[in-house]
Motif scaffolding. Structure first.
Motif, PDB file in Angstrom:
ATOM      1  N   MET A 101       1.437 -23.078 -81.271  1.00 49.65           N
ATOM      2  CA  MET A 101       0.095 -23.015 -80.703  1.00 49.65           C
ATOM      3  C   MET A 101      -0.614 -24.358 -80.910  1.00 49.65           C
ATOM      4  SD  MET A 101      -3.054 -20.387 -81.535  1.00 49.65           S
ATOM      5  CE  MET A 101      -2.123 -18.965 -81.023  1.00 49.65           C
ATOM      6  N   GLU A 102      -1.277 -24.903 -79.836  1.00 52.49           N
ATOM      7  CA  GLU A 102      -1.939 -26.179 -79.941  1.00 52.49           C
ATOM      8  C   GLU A 102      -3.181 -26.081 -80.799  1.00 52.49           C
ATOM      9  OE1 GLU A 102      -2.639 -27.996 -76.217  1.00 52.49           O
ATOM     10  OE2 GLU A 102      -0.618 -27.654 -75.452  1.00 52.49           O
ATOM     11  N   ARG A 103      -3.662 -27.248 -81.231  1.00 54.98           N
ATOM     12  CA  ARG A 103      -4.786 -27.280 -82.168  1.00 54.98           C
ATOM     13  C   ARG A 103      -6.030 -26.619 -81.592  1.00 54.98           C
ATOM     14  NH1 ARG A 103      -6.857 -33.069 -84.058  1.00 54.98           N
ATOM     15  NH2 ARG A 103      -7.430 -33.083 -81.850  1.00 54.98           N
ATOM     16  N   TRP A 104      -6.351 -26.904 -80.315  1.00 54.79           N
ATOM     17  CA  TRP A 104      -7.570 -26.326 -79.756  1.00 54.79           C
ATOM     18  C   TRP A 104      -7.450 -24.807 -79.610  1.00 54.79           C
ATOM     19  CZ3 TRP A 104      -7.505 -23.369 -75.438  1.00 54.79           C
ATOM     20  CH2 TRP A 104      -6.432 -23.527 -74.532  1.00 54.79           C
ATOM     21  N   GLN A 105      -6.236 -24.306 -79.399  1.00 56.08           N
ATOM     22  CA  GLN A 105      -6.054 -22.862 -79.291  1.00 56.08           C
ATOM     23  C   GLN A 105      -6.267 -22.179 -80.643  1.00 56.08           C
ATOM     24  OE1 GLN A 105      -2.086 -23.023 -77.642  1.00 56.08           O
ATOM     25  NE2 GLN A 105      -2.841 -22.467 -75.598  1.00 56.08           N
ATOM     26  N   ARG A 106      -5.750 -22.804 -81.719  1.00 56.00           N
ATOM     27  CA  ARG A 106      -5.989 -22.246 -83.052  1.00 56.00           C
ATOM     28  C   ARG A 106      -7.477 -22.290 -83.389  1.00 56.00           C
ATOM     29  NH1 ARG A 106      -1.418 -25.496 -84.253  1.00 56.00           N
ATOM     30  NH2 ARG A 106      -2.800 -27.053 -85.215  1.00 56.00           N
ATOM     31  N   ARG A 107      -8.124 -23.377 -83.014  1.00 58.21           N
ATOM     32  CA  ARG A 107      -9.549 -23.515 -83.295  1.00 58.21           C
ATOM     33  C   ARG A 107     -10.357 -22.460 -82.541  1.00 58.21           C
ATOM     34  NH1 ARG A 107     -12.003 -29.302 -82.127  1.00 58.21           N
ATOM     35  NH2 ARG A 107     -11.482 -28.703 -79.996  1.00 58.21           N
ATOM     36  N   ALA A 108      -9.995 -22.189 -81.289  1.00 56.56           N
ATOM     37  CA  ALA A 108     -10.706 -21.180 -80.499  1.00 56.56           C
ATOM     38  C   ALA A 108     -10.514 -19.787 -81.077  1.00 56.56           C
ATOM     39  CB  ALA A 108     -10.226 -21.221 -79.046  1.00 56.56           C
ATOM     40  N   ALA A 109      -9.268 -19.472 -81.495  1.00 57.44           N
ATOM     41  CA  ALA A 109      -8.993 -18.148 -82.056  1.00 57.44           C
ATOM     42  C   ALA A 109      -9.790 -17.916 -83.338  1.00 57.44           C
ATOM     43  CB  ALA A 109      -7.505 -17.996 -82.312  1.00 57.44           C
ATOM     44  N   LYS A 110      -9.827 -18.935 -84.218  1.00 50.10           N
ATOM     45  CA  LYS A 110     -10.573 -18.810 -85.462  1.00 50.10           C
ATOM     46  C   LYS A 110     -12.070 -18.650 -85.204  1.00 50.10           C
ATOM     47  CE  LYS A 110      -7.320 -21.453 -88.325  1.00 50.10           C
ATOM     48  NZ  LYS A 110      -7.135 -22.682 -89.137  1.00 50.10           N
ATOM     49  N   THR A 111     -12.599 -19.397 -84.257  1.00 49.89           N
ATOM     50  CA  THR A 111     -14.038 -19.344 -83.979  1.00 49.89           C
ATOM     51  C   THR A 111     -14.436 -17.999 -83.385  1.00 49.89           C
ATOM     52  OG1 THR A 111     -14.038 -21.728 -83.566  1.00 49.89           O
ATOM     53  CG2 THR A 111     -15.938 -20.483 -82.786  1.00 49.89           C
ATOM     54  N   ILE A 112     -13.648 -17.519 -82.428  1.00 47.87           N
ATOM     55  CA  ILE A 112     -13.954 -16.217 -81.823  1.00 47.87           C
ATOM     56  C   ILE A 112     -13.877 -15.104 -82.864  1.00 47.87           C
ATOM     57  CG2 ILE A 112     -13.149 -14.511 -80.152  1.00 47.87           C
ATOM     58  CD1 ILE A 112     -12.259 -16.859 -78.387  1.00 47.87           C
ATOM     59  N   GLY A 113     -12.846 -15.166 -83.716  1.00 45.99           N
ATOM     60  CA  GLY A 113     -12.737 -14.165 -84.781  1.00 45.99           C
ATOM     61  C   GLY A 113     -13.921 -14.228 -85.725  1.00 45.99           C
ATOM     62  N   GLY A 114     -14.379 -15.432 -86.073  1.00 42.23           N
ATOM     63  CA  GLY A 114     -15.539 -15.577 -86.950  1.00 42.23           C
ATOM     64  C   GLY A 114     -16.807 -15.008 -86.329  1.00 42.23           C
ATOM     65  N   ILE A 115     -16.982 -15.228 -85.009  1.00 44.55           N
ATOM     66  CA  ILE A 115     -18.176 -14.693 -84.332  1.00 44.55           C
ATOM     67  C   ILE A 115     -18.160 -13.167 -84.323  1.00 44.55           C
ATOM     68  CG2 ILE A 115     -19.326 -14.541 -82.091  1.00 44.55           C
ATOM     69  CD1 ILE A 115     -18.503 -17.441 -81.592  1.00 44.55           C
ATOM     70  N   LEU A 116     -16.990 -12.579 -84.092  1.00 44.52           N
ATOM     71  CA  LEU A 116     -16.887 -11.112 -84.101  1.00 44.52           C
ATOM     72  C   LEU A 116     -17.209 -10.534 -85.474  1.00 44.52           C
ATOM     73  CD1 LEU A 116     -13.685 -10.594 -81.907  1.00 44.52           C
ATOM     74  CD2 LEU A 116     -16.080 -10.208 -81.253  1.00 44.52           C
ATOM     75  N   VAL A 117     -16.705 -11.158 -86.535  1.00 49.69           N
ATOM     76  CA  VAL A 117     -17.022 -10.697 -87.893  1.00 49.69           C
ATOM     77  C   VAL A 117     -18.508 -10.844 -88.168  1.00 49.69           C
ATOM     78  CG1 VAL A 117     -16.666 -11.168 -90.352  1.00 49.69           C
ATOM     79  CG2 VAL A 117     -14.706 -11.157 -88.783  1.00 49.69           C
ATOM     80  N   LEU A 118     -19.102 -11.964 -87.724  1.00 52.23           N
ATOM     81  CA  LEU A 118     -20.539 -12.184 -87.910  1.00 52.23           C
ATOM     82  C   LEU A 118     -21.358 -11.115 -87.196  1.00 52.23           C
ATOM     83  CD1 LEU A 118     -22.829 -13.993 -88.964  1.00 52.23           C
ATOM     84  CD2 LEU A 118     -22.660 -15.304 -86.829  1.00 52.23           C
ATOM     85  N   ILE A 119     -20.970 -10.756 -85.973  1.00 56.13           N
ATOM     86  CA  ILE A 119     -21.692  -9.710 -85.228  1.00 56.13           C
ATOM     87  C   ILE A 119     -21.576  -8.368 -85.944  1.00 56.13           C
ATOM     88  CG2 ILE A 119     -21.659  -8.378 -83.081  1.00 56.13           C
ATOM     89  CD1 ILE A 119     -20.940 -10.940 -81.606  1.00 56.13           C
ATOM     90  N   PHE A 120     -20.382  -8.079 -86.449  1.00 58.04           N
ATOM     91  CA  PHE A 120     -20.181  -6.800 -87.153  1.00 58.04           C
ATOM     92  C   PHE A 120     -21.066  -6.706 -88.402  1.00 58.04           C
ATOM     93  CE2 PHE A 120     -17.850  -4.476 -90.507  1.00 58.04           C
ATOM     94  CZ  PHE A 120     -17.875  -3.204 -89.943  1.00 58.04           C
ATOM     95  N   LEU A 121     -21.057  -7.752 -89.218  1.00 60.17           N
ATOM     96  CA  LEU A 121     -21.863  -7.728 -90.438  1.00 60.17           C
ATOM     97  C   LEU A 121     -23.350  -7.719 -90.120  1.00 60.17           C
ATOM     98  CD1 LEU A 121     -19.842 -10.265 -92.639  1.00 60.17           C
ATOM     99  CD2 LEU A 121     -19.831  -7.753 -92.759  1.00 60.17           C
ATOM    100  N   THR A 122     -23.762  -8.495 -89.111  1.00 62.80           N
ATOM    101  CA  THR A 122     -25.182  -8.526 -88.714  1.00 62.80           C
ATOM    102  C   THR A 122     -25.633  -7.164 -88.200  1.00 62.80           C
ATOM    103  OG1 THR A 122     -24.928 -10.864 -88.116  1.00 62.80           O
ATOM    104  CG2 THR A 122     -26.872  -9.733 -87.281  1.00 62.80           C
ATOM    105  N   SER A 123     -24.755  -6.488 -87.463  1.00 60.46           N
ATOM    106  CA  SER A 123     -25.102  -5.154 -86.936  1.00 60.46           C
ATOM    107  C   SER A 123     -25.349  -4.162 -88.071  1.00 60.46           C
ATOM    108  CB  SER A 123     -23.980  -4.633 -86.032  1.00 60.46           C
ATOM    109  OG  SER A 123     -23.786  -5.494 -84.939  1.00 60.46           O
ATOM    110  N   ILE A 124     -24.518  -4.239 -89.125  1.00 65.15           N
ATOM    111  CA  ILE A 124     -24.706  -3.337 -90.270  1.00 65.15           C
ATOM    112  C   ILE A 124     -26.044  -3.609 -90.944  1.00 65.15           C
ATOM    113  CG2 ILE A 124     -23.836  -2.743 -92.557  1.00 65.15           C
ATOM    114  CD1 ILE A 124     -21.022  -3.220 -91.527  1.00 65.15           C
TER     115      ILE A 124
END
Length: 540
Positions: A1-24
């Protein structure tokens, strides 16, 4: 996997976790602090609306300060996500999607691989395309590779010092390699090429003569130093102008030569028409063309007046040309002095060659050096006066910036109208500008470089590569049975200075002249004219 693809996957995952915790947290605040009974999924929807910037719906306003502070924190977080995090992540994706693909391989065989690209390489590519020679340029910079590809240049993107890049350029099946990179990495490119192929011919274009031996040790077959050779040519040109015992004649064969004669204000033929000089009436010497007011004229009128801005291109026997040189040369003072502007590779070579011939030199450069006599800007009249340009015999301009060179020539010509001005240019398109500014003799570094490489790589029979015009010998077998008028030659800007037949050279070729098998053409012209002739004809 290229660097930008790994970076995108990590960022999207971080945003989803942030939304989940913020919702709680938001759900807790709405139930425990605001006293609202809406379910968790509704409050999750509000958080998503906030993060995406679409609004809050029926949840606003909030009564407690804590809830308002939390919502403000979500707003700030939304700003960071929308305008900083997401562009950082997805910009490379958009660029890769919308940008054209960079060429990374080639299918060519028996081709020339050019490692690096410069104005010298541009001139060489023109030579290749005019002759139908397959080539590929290895460009390390991605933007440059895309630009070359869009311009129709065959290119492969990659590091020329990397063996993998050379493999993709099919170095194993190449006819030869031209290395036109910085001198500091050229040896690494040579070694990388030799790792893939021990037999391919390697020609290195070098700025510094001291790099010649290391390049050959690395495995280069030829090392071309156009700046050094250009400096030598300029020095030879100055020496022949200052010493009547020397000649600038170029021999093209047995009893046939060419010479470029500069007309000075003190010259005996200055102010005469061509008819009055008797040059056109001579049986032993013919006028191939001339430069006047910055333009080359291949068929000048006999009524054309020769002035101090004229350079004659004459063909004939060596003895007759030398005699004509002596007859047209102006009287020179016993004490000659040359002012050299610029102390790089070209300027230092000119100074060294002239001083070895006991010709006094005054060197001007913007940087101080033990061999620099005047430190300053050569476009300034005060600097040229400090170098006593008014009393000099010749002025040699070898600075790297063509615009500054043109300005310096203008100032110098105003200070000394009868000064012999020789100029080196870095862009062939500026040659006519320099001549119009007052330059008497102009040599283009890219043109000289391209001719030198054509000599080595293409094995062309270039008889004169270091003059304002190049002279090339072509086989005329494909023209057998045709008259000169029936060929492409009269339609080009080339000059047919002679036809070699059975060991003898025929000059003043008439339009009804019929070519025979085994004839050879001697054509003179600038690089564009020669290339145009080769493209228009079937000669190789």
């Amino acid at each position: 996997m290229e660097r930008w693809q790994r970076r995108a996957a990590k960022t999207i995952g971080g945003i989803l976790v942030l939304i989940f915790l913020t919702s709680i947290l938001y759900h807790y605040l709405m139930v425990a602090v605001e006293g609202r009974s809406a379910g968790y999924f509704h409050h999750s929807q509000v958080v998503v609306e906030t993060v995406t910037g679409t609004g809050y719906g029926s949840d606003s306003p909030w009564d407690s300060p804590l809830s308002n502070l939390f919502v403000m924190a979500m707003d700030l977080g939304t700003f960071l996500i929308l305008f900083i995090v997401l562009p950082y992540v997805f910009q490379p994706i958009l660029e890769e999607t919308l940008s054209p693909d960079v060429p990374r391989t080639t299918d060519l065989t028996d081709h020339v691989v050019v490692c690096g690209y410069s104005p010298r390489g541009d001139r060489l590519v023109d030579e290749f395309e005019a002759r139908g020679v397959d080539y590929v340029v290895v460009a390390e910079d991605e933007a440059e590779a895309l630009e070359l590809d869009e311009a129709g240049v065959s290119v492969v993107h990659g590091d020329p010092t990397a063996v993998e890049t050379l493999y993709r350029a099919r170095i194993d099946e190449a006819a030869s390699v031209v290395i036109d990179t910085a001198d500091e990495i050229a040896a690494s490119v040579v070694l990388a090429v030799r790792e893939r192929s021990e037999t391919v011919r390697i020609a290195v274009m070098s700025r510094d003569l001291t790099f010649e031996r290391p390049m050959r040790y690395a495995g280069a077959d030829a090392v071309v130093t156009p700046r050094h050779l250009l400096g030598q040519r300029i020095a030879e040109r100055i020496q022949t102008e200052l010493d009547p015992r020397l000649s600038d004649v170029t021999s093209l064969g047995e009893d046939f030569s060419l010479v470029e004669v500069t007309v000075f204000e003190e010259s005996p033929i200055c102010g005469q028409t061509l008819a009055e000089t008797d040059i056109l009436e001579s049986e032993d010497v013919s006028l191939a063309g001339l430069w006047t007011d910055g333009e080359f004229v291949s068929s000048p009128s006999p009524d054309l007046e020769i002035d101090e801005n004229t350079v004659l291109l004459l063909a004939g026997s060596e003895a007759q040309l030398k005699a004509l040189e002596a007859r047209t040369a102006p009287a020179r003072p016993e004490e000659s002095r040359v002012v050299v502007a610029g102390y790089g590779e070209v300027g230092s070579t000119v100074r060294e060659r002239l001083r070895s011939a006991d010709i006094d030199c005054t060197v001007i450069d913007v940087e101080d050096d033990e061999d620099v006599d005047v430190v300053g800007d050569v476009t300034r009249e005060s600097v040229l006066r400090q170098a006593d340009l008014e009393t000099a015999t010749a002025y040699v301009v070898t600075i790297g910036d063509d615009d500054e060179a043109i300005l310096s020539v203008l100032v110098a010509r105003e200070l000394a109208a009868d000064l012999d001005i020789v100029v080196r240019v870095n862009d062939s398109e500026n040659e006519s500008k320099v001549r119009r500014a007052g330059g008497d003799y102009v040599l283009s570094l890219p043109d000289i470089s391209g001719r030198l490489l054509a000599l080595d790589v293409l094995r062309e029979e270039i008889l004169s590569y270091d003059r304002q015009l190049q002279v090339v010998r072509f086989d005329a077998d494909d023209l057998a049975g045709q008259s000169l008028a029936d060929t492409e030659i009269p339609e080009t800007d080339c000059i047919l200075v002679g036809v070699e037949r059975s060991g003898e050279i025929v000059t003043d070729v008439p339009s009804e002249f019929v070519f025979e098998p085994d004839d050879s053409l001697l054509l003179a012209g600038d690089d564009e004219a020669i290339d145009a002739f080769e493209s228009a004809s079937e000669l190789t």
